[in-house]
Design a protein around this motif. Structure first.
Motif, PDB file in Angstrom:
ATOM      1  N   TRP A   1     -18.094  34.479 -30.957  1.00 20.43           N
ATOM      2  CA  TRP A   1     -19.223  34.732 -31.850  1.00 20.43           C
ATOM      3  C   TRP A   1     -18.727  34.823 -33.294  1.00 20.43           C
ATOM      4  O   TRP A   1     -17.638  35.345 -33.563  1.00 20.43           O
ATOM      5  CB  TRP A   1     -19.917  36.022 -31.487  1.00 20.43           C
TER       6      TRP A   1
ATOM      7  N   ASN B   1     -20.299  35.652 -37.427  1.00 22.10           N
ATOM      8  CA  ASN B   1     -21.395  36.046 -38.311  1.00 22.10           C
ATOM      9  C   ASN B   1     -20.813  36.228 -39.705  1.00 22.10           C
ATOM     10  O   ASN B   1     -19.657  36.639 -39.867  1.00 22.10           O
ATOM     11  CB  ASN B   1     -22.010  37.374 -37.840  1.00 22.10           C
TER      12      ASN B   1
ATOM     13  N   LEU C   1     -27.363  36.092 -34.767  1.00 18.48           N
ATOM     14  CA  LEU C   1     -26.221  35.970 -35.668  1.00 18.48           C
ATOM     15  C   LEU C   1     -26.535  34.975 -36.775  1.00 18.48           C
ATOM     16  O   LEU C   1     -27.216  33.975 -36.544  1.00 18.48           O
ATOM     17  CB  LEU C   1     -24.981  35.504 -34.906  1.00 18.48           C
TER      18      LEU C   1
ATOM     19  N   HIS D   1     -28.433  34.977 -29.125  1.00 18.84           N
ATOM     20  CA  HIS D   1     -27.815  35.258 -27.831  1.00 18.84           C
ATOM     21  C   HIS D   1     -28.713  36.243 -27.099  1.00 18.84           C
ATOM     22  O   HIS D   1     -29.041  37.314 -27.624  1.00 18.84           O
ATOM     23  CB  HIS D   1     -26.415  35.842 -28.012  1.00 18.84           C
TER      24      HIS D   1
ATOM     25  N   GLU E   1     -24.954  37.083 -20.523  1.00 16.02           N
ATOM     26  CA  GLU E   1     -25.589  36.173 -21.464  1.00 16.02           C
ATOM     27  C   GLU E   1     -26.236  35.001 -20.750  1.00 16.02           C
ATOM     28  O   GLU E   1     -25.644  34.390 -19.868  1.00 16.02           O
ATOM     29  CB  GLU E   1     -24.581  35.659 -22.495  1.00 16.02           C
TER      30      GLU E   1
END
Length: 229
Positions: A66, A68, A95, A109, A124
């Motif tokens: 991930w 961000n 994100l 997500h 997920e």
């Protein structure tokens, strides 16, 4: 020879002593839902948040891929809501990968609270790519006089002369990859994709993609264009 060796060793030791020590990245809380005992952690590096760690239900989970942006204004959005209508709340994490003047790029997500042999964990689920949904369902055409958006049998025609945009400033087609956001609207996961026909003053509206949980994933089931008045 021994004297030379001693000098070399001393020089190496001095070099080691004055070598700057790299500062360690500090993990921080970047999102939380206290009433559900959910906390999201990440470390900051080179303008991004990464190495995400989710702490919930007494279980720690890692999401190393991930990303961000580190600007706190665009930190991850955590939403705790029942979007698949099964009577249990899902964890939605939005994100942001990019932002700027006329630009916002997000990904979503969705995690389901799932019982396992180590306790309840957030698993997920797959969410259909909104741009792929758009390409399958939408056709656009841009001329010097009008923008035409077709979804199935429904056609929207926008006259260029009502927008005050000079024809020479128009894009070659309707641009849809600069504004991608996610929200929960009317208890449904929704992607909002902006439509632009010029770099300045060219925003003409947004595509709303509604998701439904079916076949074990979140599929885009409806696409609608909302013209900006």
């Amino acid at each position: 020879m021994n004297r030379v060796l001693v000098c070399c060793v001393a020089a190496c030791l001095i070099g080691l002593m004055i070598k700057p020590v790299k500062s360690m990245a500090i993990e921080k809380v970047v999102g939380k839902i206290p009433e559900a005992n959910i906390y999201l952690y990440a470390t900051e590096r080179e303008g991004n948040l990464e190495k995400f760690r989710l702490e919930a239900n007494g279980v720690i989970q890692y999401f190393p891929f991930w990303i961000n942006v580190s600007n706190e204004t665009y930190w991850p959005q955590l939403i705790y809501h029942d979007i698949n209508h099964d009577g249990k709340k899902e964890l939605i994490i939005i994100l942001t990968q990019g932002y700027g003047t006329g630009i916002i790029l997000q990904e979503v997500h969705v995690l389901h609270n799932t019982e396992t042999n180590i306790g309840n964990v957030y698993r997920e689920m797959i969410v259909d790519n909104p741009m792929a949904i758009l390409l399958k369902n939408v056709k656009t055409k841009l001329t010097k006089s009008e923008a035409i958006i077709t979804i199935g049998k429904e056609k929207t025609v926008i006259k260029i002369d009502t927008l005050g945009i000079e024809p020479e400033n128009l894009f070659s087609d309707v641009v849809t990859d600069n504004l991608i956001r996610f929200e929960v609207i009317d208890n449904q996961l929704t992607a909002l994709i902006g439509a632009q026909i010029a770099p300045v003053g060219g925003y003409i509206g947004s595509f709303y993609i509604t998701y439904k949980f079916q076949n074990g994933l979140y599929e885009g089931t409806n696409v609608e264009f909302v013209h900006s008045d």
